[in-house]
Design a protein around this motif. Structure first.
Motif, PDB file in Angstrom:
ATOM      1  N   ASN A  65       0.818  -1.222   0.000  1.00  0.00           N
ATOM      2  CA  ASN A  65       0.000   0.000   0.000  1.00  0.00           C
ATOM      3  C   ASN A  65       0.850   1.270   0.000  1.00  0.00           C
ATOM      4  OD1 ASN A  65      -2.574  -1.379   0.115  1.00  0.00           O
ATOM      5  ND2 ASN A  65      -2.118  -1.830   2.273  1.00  0.00           N
ATOM      6  N   LYS A  66       1.928   1.242  -0.795  1.00  0.00           N
ATOM      7  CA  LYS A  66       2.796   2.403  -0.933  1.00  0.00           C
ATOM      8  C   LYS A  66       2.874   2.805  -2.411  1.00  0.00           C
ATOM      9  CE  LYS A  66       4.095   1.967   3.439  1.00  0.00           C
ATOM     10  NZ  LYS A  66       3.593   2.863   4.510  1.00  0.00           N
ATOM     11  N   LYS A  67       3.211   4.067  -2.622  1.00  0.00           N
ATOM     12  CA  LYS A  67       3.363   4.570  -3.992  1.00  0.00           C
ATOM     13  C   LYS A  67       4.825   4.603  -4.408  1.00  0.00           C
ATOM     14  CE  LYS A  67       2.267   8.572  -6.930  1.00  0.00           C
ATOM     15  NZ  LYS A  67       1.610   9.905  -6.974  1.00  0.00           N
ATOM     16  N   ILE A  68       5.682   5.032  -3.501  1.00  0.00           N
ATOM     17  CA  ILE A  68       7.123   5.120  -3.756  1.00  0.00           C
ATOM     18  C   ILE A  68       7.851   4.618  -2.514  1.00  0.00           C
ATOM     19  CG2 ILE A  68       7.011   7.008  -5.438  1.00  0.00           C
ATOM     20  CD1 ILE A  68       7.609   8.953  -3.178  1.00  0.00           C
ATOM     21  N   TRP A  69       9.148   4.306  -2.670  1.00  0.00           N
ATOM     22  CA  TRP A  69       9.914   3.769  -1.542  1.00  0.00           C
ATOM     23  C   TRP A  69      10.035   4.782  -0.408  1.00  0.00           C
ATOM     24  CZ3 TRP A  69       9.770  -1.079  -1.770  1.00  0.00           C
ATOM     25  CH2 TRP A  69       9.953  -1.782  -2.965  1.00  0.00           C
ATOM     26  N   ALA A  70      10.004   6.075  -0.730  1.00  0.00           N
ATOM     27  CA  ALA A  70      10.097   7.099   0.310  1.00  0.00           C
ATOM     28  C   ALA A  70       8.935   7.029   1.290  1.00  0.00           C
ATOM     29  CB  ALA A  70      10.156   8.487  -0.326  1.00  0.00           C
ATOM     30  N   ASP A  71       7.832   6.415   0.877  1.00  0.00           N
ATOM     31  CA  ASP A  71       6.660   6.321   1.754  1.00  0.00           C
ATOM     32  C   ASP A  71       6.910   5.432   2.968  1.00  0.00           C
ATOM     33  OD1 ASP A  71       5.247   7.974   0.061  1.00  0.00           O
ATOM     34  OD2 ASP A  71       4.254   6.345  -1.014  1.00  0.00           O
ATOM     35  N   PHE A  72       7.943   4.614   2.927  1.00  0.00           N
ATOM     36  CA  PHE A  72       8.273   3.760   4.068  1.00  0.00           C
ATOM     37  C   PHE A  72       8.998   4.521   5.178  1.00  0.00           C
ATOM     38  CE2 PHE A  72       7.725   0.463   0.838  1.00  0.00           C
ATOM     39  CZ  PHE A  72       7.090  -0.553   1.550  1.00  0.00           C
ATOM     40  N   LEU A  73       9.513   5.711   4.854  1.00  0.00           N
ATOM     41  CA  LEU A  73      10.373   6.429   5.795  1.00  0.00           C
ATOM     42  C   LEU A  73       9.573   7.207   6.831  1.00  0.00           C
ATOM     43  CD1 LEU A  73      12.989   7.824   3.263  1.00  0.00           C
ATOM     44  CD2 LEU A  73      13.072   5.684   4.552  1.00  0.00           C
ATOM     45  N   ALA A  74      10.215   7.474   7.962  1.00  0.00           N
ATOM     46  CA  ALA A  74       9.605   8.323   8.983  1.00  0.00           C
ATOM     47  C   ALA A  74       9.505   9.758   8.460  1.00  0.00           C
ATOM     48  CB  ALA A  74      10.462   8.286  10.248  1.00  0.00           C
ATOM     49  N   LYS A  75       8.699  10.563   9.115  1.00  0.00           N
ATOM     50  CA  LYS A  75       8.571  11.961   8.714  1.00  0.00           C
ATOM     51  C   LYS A  75       9.916  12.677   8.891  1.00  0.00           C
ATOM     52  CE  LYS A  75       3.643  12.485   9.778  1.00  0.00           C
ATOM     53  NZ  LYS A  75       2.630  13.227  10.578  1.00  0.00           N
ATOM     54  N   PRO A  76      10.243  13.595   7.983  1.00  0.00           N
ATOM     55  CA  PRO A  76      11.544  14.268   8.078  1.00  0.00           C
ATOM     56  C   PRO A  76      11.629  15.193   9.287  1.00  0.00           C
ATOM     57  CG  PRO A  76      10.196  15.255   6.347  1.00  0.00           C
ATOM     58  CD  PRO A  76       9.461  14.039   6.815  1.00  0.00           C
ATOM     59  N   GLU A  77      12.834  15.273   9.849  1.00  0.00           N
ATOM     60  CA  GLU A  77      13.100  16.164  10.974  1.00  0.00           C
ATOM     61  C   GLU A  77      14.213  17.127  10.590  1.00  0.00           C
ATOM     62  OE1 GLU A  77      13.965  13.961  14.509  1.00  0.00           O
ATOM     63  OE2 GLU A  77      12.301  12.557  14.223  1.00  0.00           O
ATOM     64  N   TYR A  78      14.088  18.376  11.002  1.00  0.00           N
ATOM     65  CA  TYR A  78      15.100  19.385  10.678  1.00  0.00           C
ATOM     66  C   TYR A  78      16.194  19.363  11.735  1.00  0.00           C
ATOM     67  CZ  TYR A  78      16.383  23.166   7.632  1.00  0.00           C
ATOM     68  OH  TYR A  78      17.015  23.919   6.671  1.00  0.00           O
ATOM     69  N   ILE A  79      17.460  19.258  11.298  1.00  0.00           N
ATOM     70  CA  ILE A  79      18.597  19.337  12.213  1.00  0.00           C
ATOM     71  C   ILE A  79      19.576  20.380  11.681  1.00  0.00           C
ATOM     72  CG2 ILE A  79      18.327  16.947  12.965  1.00  0.00           C
ATOM     73  CD1 ILE A  79      20.734  16.218  11.234  1.00  0.00           C
ATOM     74  N   PRO A  80      20.406  20.973  12.548  1.00  0.00           N
ATOM     75  CA  PRO A  80      21.279  22.072  12.121  1.00  0.00           C
ATOM     76  C   PRO A  80      22.320  21.689  11.071  1.00  0.00           C
ATOM     77  CG  PRO A  80      21.008  22.099  14.493  1.00  0.00           C
ATOM     78  CD  PRO A  80      20.421  20.812  14.010  1.00  0.00           C
ATOM     79  N   ALA A  81      22.807  20.457  11.118  1.00  0.00           N
ATOM     80  CA  ALA A  81      23.834  20.011  10.163  1.00  0.00           C
ATOM     81  C   ALA A  81      24.124  18.543  10.448  1.00  0.00           C
ATOM     82  CB  ALA A  81      25.116  20.818  10.307  1.00  0.00           C
TER      83      ALA A  81
END
Length: 542
Positions: free
Chosen positions: A448-464
């Motif tokens: 039930n996914k469209k692309i492989w990125a759909d398996f990943l957790a939601k992105p988090e912003y980090i300084p570097a």
């Protein structure tokens, strides 16, 4: 993965190199006429006479002559040092932070900040709150990379733990979330299929030391990719190579080994030899980023072995792991551009770069020319089908057209959007999904996914990422000593026959890394990281 020199957001240059020739000074007639600059490149195929480069040159009046640097990392370092010593370098050097810092210290670079103030309004606008991160500790800006404006997971990003389609099919398309679950699925398949095309089936393999020992352990722990380090909530840096999660991952490899499921050549494989094995279709699973997997999968598809392609999952030590591995940083640049003192009329270079930071410039460097490379359909940019076919059939097509060039590093990022609300690059979910073969579409549908990125957790912003910062003085020598013990001692743990033997090998290994200077290395990097965080907070909280 590599900006500020002393405190930088540029990915460290590690595998590029060169051969080459010295520089020629920039050629121009006056401050407004056409001008040509020399610029270094690590890709000998790079061209300055492509359709897209010609159009950008028409818009800006700036042309380039590439000075190719080819070979290995050691040759590259030597070439850059020769250029610096002779002052016979190109007008623009395109390189990683370690080399840029040497050029800065050697007095070879022209500061950019005053030029950007006068000629770079779009650069300042797009960097926004991140602009001061470009500054060195002396206040000057010596180089420029991209700013990452993506606020979502790029559609082309995918997990690096991979499992063959046929393995999943025979197991009934299970939800695999842990390494132990993967082990069970692989063991059942190998028991039923001990050979493949007359050769021994390889349940699990790797591709070089980092992709076999380090990166997968960090990934399975759900941590951001700080290379061979991790960073705790108090901003203290720890060496990953002796962490509890690294020991857990070595235990997983040891379990595979004792079950006869680990590649017998895993300790000697590198990217090239692993790619050859992957293309044979005998490897069932492993930790393989797409830049390793792309070529072998293309070979499998061409050979009609689509059932040997790989599903891309994130996998963890257990189902309680909190995944923080999908991260976004202010810059994703691998190299920066720096203007050397040989360049006449440096303002023209800044004006050129400023054009690349416009939406018009972004569309040219990433999408190409409207009507030739893409169309606008119902208000959205869509890459032409014939272009997609050319990309699939010709590995040099993107370079020959100018869609892969030194300009590309200034992209706002896959997943970023321009002011018109449409994506800055063609790597959208629809485009990625549209290019999948039927076997891939079928298996994604099972999950039930469209692309492989759909398996990943939601992105988090980090300084570097830590590896984007300029390495502390003396840290490289310590890491080299540790690497020697790491690569020598790690196989002993993986080959251990008993838990006692494994523990003894681990304790000896940790002791050797301690003797090599592990604590000093952690202290150096902690100071560096905390300095960067101070600058980051000051810059972004204005």
């Amino acid at each position: 993965m590599k900006k500020l020199l002393a405190i930088t957001l540029v990915l460290t240059l590690s595998t590029f190199s060169l051969a080459g020739c010295g520089s020629k000074n920039s050629e121009t007639t006056d401050d407004t006429g056409p001008v040509k600059y020399t610029i270094s490149t690590t890709d000998p195929k790079m061209k300055a006479d492509t359709k897209i480069q010609k159009m950008i040159s028409e818009k800006t009046g700036v042309e380039f002559e590439y000075m190719p640097v080819i070979g290995g990392a050691d040759q590259a370092k030597q070439k850059y040092e020769i250029w610096l010593a002779s002052e016979d370098y190109p007008d623009i050097v395109n390189m990683g932070v370690d080399n840029i810092s040497k050029y800065r210290d050697g007095g070879a670079l022209q500061p950019m900040e005053d030029l950007i103030d006068q000629y770079g309004p779009n650069i300042k606008k797009k960097f926004g709150k991140f602009y001061d991160l470009l500054r060195d500790k002396d206040g000057h800006i010596y180089s420029l990379g991209n700013v990452n404006l993506s606020k979502e997971t790029p559609a082309n990003v995918q997990g690096s733990f991979v499992v063959q389609y046929d393995v999943l099919k025979e197991a009934g398309y299970p939800q695999i979330k842990t390494l132990d679950q993967l082990f069970d699925v692989l063991q059942a398949y190998v028991t039923k299929h001990p050979t493949m095309d007359g050769k021994e089936t390889i349940a699990f393999s790797g591709a070089g030391a980092d992709l076999t020992y380090n990166n997968p352990s960090v990934n399975a722990a759900g941590l951001p990719d700080h290379g061979r380090f991790s960073i705790d909530s108090d901003n203290n840096v720890h060496v990953a190579l002796t962490s509890d999660y690294t020991k857990k991952y070595y235990g997983f490899l040891n379990k595979l080994q004792n079950a006869g499921m680990l590649d017998k050549e895993i300790f000697s494989l590198n990217y090239e030899t692993a790619s050859t094995k992957l293309a044979q279709g005998r490897i069932l699973a492993g930790f393989f980023p797409q830049w390793v997997l792309g070529g072998p999968e293309s070979s499998l598809i061409a050979a009609g072995k689509t059932d040997r392609e790989f599903a891309k999952f994130p996998l963890y030590f257990d189902e309680n792991v909190q995944d923080h591995s999908n991260t976004v940083t202010p810059s994703s640049s691998g190299n920066n551009w720096a203007i050397t003192k040989n360049a006449k009329h440096p303002e023209r270079i800044i004006q050129y770069l400023d054009y690349l930071f416009t939406d018009e410039g972004q569309k040219l460097i990433s999408w190409g020319i409207e009507g030739q490379h893409y169309d606008v359909v119902e208000g959205k940019r869509v890459r032409k089908e014939e272009v997609n076919n050319q990309i699939k059939g010709d590995p040099d097509y993107l370079i020959n057209e100018g869609l892969a060039s030194s300009n590309s590093m200034f992209s706002f990022g896959d997943g970023a959007k321009l002011d018109d609300g449409d994506y800055a690059t063609p790597l959208t979910a629809d485009a990625i999904a549209g290019n999948y073969d039927d076997a891939t579409k079928d298996i994604l549908k099972k999950y039930n996914k469209k692309i492989w990125a759909d398996f990943l957790a939601k992105p988090e912003y980090i300084p570097a990422y830590l590896w984007q910062l300029n390495a502390p003085e003396k840290s490289t020598a310590i890491m080299k000593k540790m690497e020697q013990a790491w690569q020598k001692e790690t196989p002993k743990m993986i080959l251990a026959k008993t838990q006692g033997e494994f523990d003894a090998a681990w304790n000896s290994y940790v002791g050797q890394l301690d003797q090599a200077g592990l604590k000093n290395l952690e202290q150096m990097w902690t100071e560096k990281w905390k300095q960067y965080i101070e600058v980051y907070n000051k810059a972004t909280q204005k």
